[in-house]
Write an enzyme that holds these catalytic residues in place. Structure first.
Site, PDB file in Angstrom:
ATOM      1  CG  ASP A 177      -0.353  -0.129   2.513  1.00 45.13           C
ATOM      2  OD1 ASP A 177       0.888  -0.203   2.590  1.00 45.13           O
ATOM      3  OD2 ASP A 177      -1.091  -0.123   3.525  1.00 45.13           O
ATOM      4  CB  SER A 178       4.579   1.743  -0.083  1.00 45.39           C
ATOM      5  OG  SER A 178       4.829   0.570  -0.840  1.00 45.39           O
TER       6      SER A 178
ATOM      7  CG  ASP B 173       0.392  -4.092   2.053  1.00 46.51           C
ATOM      8  OD1 ASP B 173       0.559  -5.011   2.888  1.00 46.51           O
ATOM      9  OD2 ASP B 173       1.239  -3.197   1.834  1.00 46.51           O
TER      10      ASP B 173
ATOM     11  CE  LYS C  73       3.129  -6.137   3.838  1.00 40.33           C
ATOM     12  NZ  LYS C  73       2.715  -4.913   4.557  1.00 40.33           N
TER      13      LYS C  73
ATOM     14  CD  GLU D 106       0.246  -1.599   7.999  1.00 43.41           C
ATOM     15  OE1 GLU D 106      -0.154  -0.814   8.884  1.00 43.41           O
ATOM     16  OE2 GLU D 106       0.817  -1.208   6.956  1.00 43.41           O
TER      17      GLU D 106
ATOM     18  CD  GLU E 115       7.603  -0.361   7.717  1.00 42.97           C
ATOM     19  OE1 GLU E 115       6.637  -1.063   7.369  1.00 42.97           O
ATOM     20  OE2 GLU E 115       7.802   0.802   7.272  1.00 42.97           O
TER      21      GLU E 115
HETATM   22  O1  KIV Z   1       3.557  -1.165   1.640  1.00 44.31           O
HETATM   23  C1  KIV Z   1       4.753  -1.495   1.706  1.00 44.31           C
HETATM   24  O2  KIV Z   1       5.592  -1.148   0.869  1.00 44.31           O
HETATM   25  C2  KIV Z   1       5.156  -2.325   2.845  1.00 44.31           C
HETATM   26  C3  KIV Z   1       6.623  -2.570   3.028  1.00 44.31           C
HETATM   27  C4  KIV Z   1       7.266  -1.375   3.584  1.00 44.31           C
HETATM   28  C5  KIV Z   1       6.890  -3.776   3.840  1.00 44.31           C
HETATM   29  O3  KIV Z   1       4.343  -2.752   3.596  1.00 44.31           O
END
Ligand code: KIV
Length: 269
Positions: free
Chosen positions: A49-50, A88, A118, A120, A187
């Site tokens: 989600d980055s 994510d 994934k 969190e 992280e």
């Molecule tokens: O969204 C992302 O890029 C991440 C990484 C920093 C692990 O969750």
């Protein structure tokens, strides 16, 4: 004869940990770069989600939507033959309740063709993780600095320097393993703590800013390629300086167009 590609599965990742072979993971959000990363031999691609930051220019990961994550994930899936693709679950698509979490995970798997999701969090998302796993969807955990909770933390500083938070990370990692996650991202936590977690649990632990004692490493692609020269955390190793290279190439193109050097006789019909 064409060489058979050995696809990376969650089982292969577990075997890599058992053999002491480090796992390589990078983020990917589009077809063209995902193809290069897969050809290069990356083990895991994270449609993170980055994307909210590096693709869309938002300040945080919060605004990106489930539909947008599915769009990025399906572009990556079309490019990849070997790597395991993890996506994510974006903010707001799983925190409500476990039914919502399952529906979001199913949409990602069905509409993008990715291999895993994934989430969190630790104890607070246990029920959602269980429900997603019950549908046969592999889940990767994410502990330590969890950017979807940035407004709770208030900063992107290193997490778990204090004993209470360090103990919570350790117990959450054990809980996620017991619940059935196939791997965990840690992280921005102290290397000593990450090392302890990786030794304590049997599933792979992938670190970002968590030192070398873990089972693998992940970086945001745009950061490691130097596309963004304003982000300089200590954990980041830059393998290229693409910001300068791309800017230079574009300046040369502008110069050539303005001077009528481009196109030349060989570059036209
Ligand atoms: O969204 C992302 O890029 C991440 C990484 C920093 C692990 O969750």
């Amino acid at each position: 004869m064409k060489k058979e590609i050995k696809k990376i599965t969650t089982h292969v990742l577990l075997q890599m940990k058992q053999k002491g072979e480090k796992i390589s993971m990078l983020t990917a959000y589009d077809y063209t770069t995902a193809k290069i990363l897969d050809h290069a031999g990356i083990d895991v691609l994270l449609v993170g989600d980055s994307a909210s930051n590096v693709m869309a220019g938002h300040e945080t990961t919060l605004p990106i939507t489930l539909d947008q994550m599915i769009y990025h994930a399906s572009s990556v899936v079309r490019a990849v033959n070997r790597a395991l693709i993890v996506v994510d679950l974006p903010f707001g698509s799983y925190q409500g309740n476990s039914k919502e979490a399952l529906n979001s995970a199913i949409r990602i798997m069905k509409e993008s063709g990715a291999h895993a999701v994934k989430l969190e969090g630790g104890k607070e998302i246990k029920e959602s993780v269980e429900r997603i796993l019950s549908a046969g969807i592999p889940v990767m955990g994410h502990l330590g600095l969890t950017p979807q909770s940035i407004y709770k933390f208030g900063t992107y500083e290193v997490r778990a320097r204090e004993k209470v938070e360090a103990e919570r990370i350790l117990s959450d990692a054990e809980l996620l393993e017991k619940t059935g996650c196939f791997a965990i991202v840690l992280e921005k936590i102290p290397a000593e703590l990450a090392d302890k977690v990786a030794k304590k649990i049997l599933i792979p632990v992938i670190g970002i800013g968590a030192g070398g004692g873990v089972d693998g490493q992940v970086l945001v692609l745009h950061d490691m390629l130097g596309l963004n020269n304003e982000f300089n955390p200590r954990f980041l190793r830059r393998y290229l300086n693409l910001y300068d290279d791309i800017k230079g190439a574009v300046q040369n193109y502008i110069k050539d167009v303005k001077s009528k050097d481009f196109p030349n006789a060989k570059e036209q019909y």
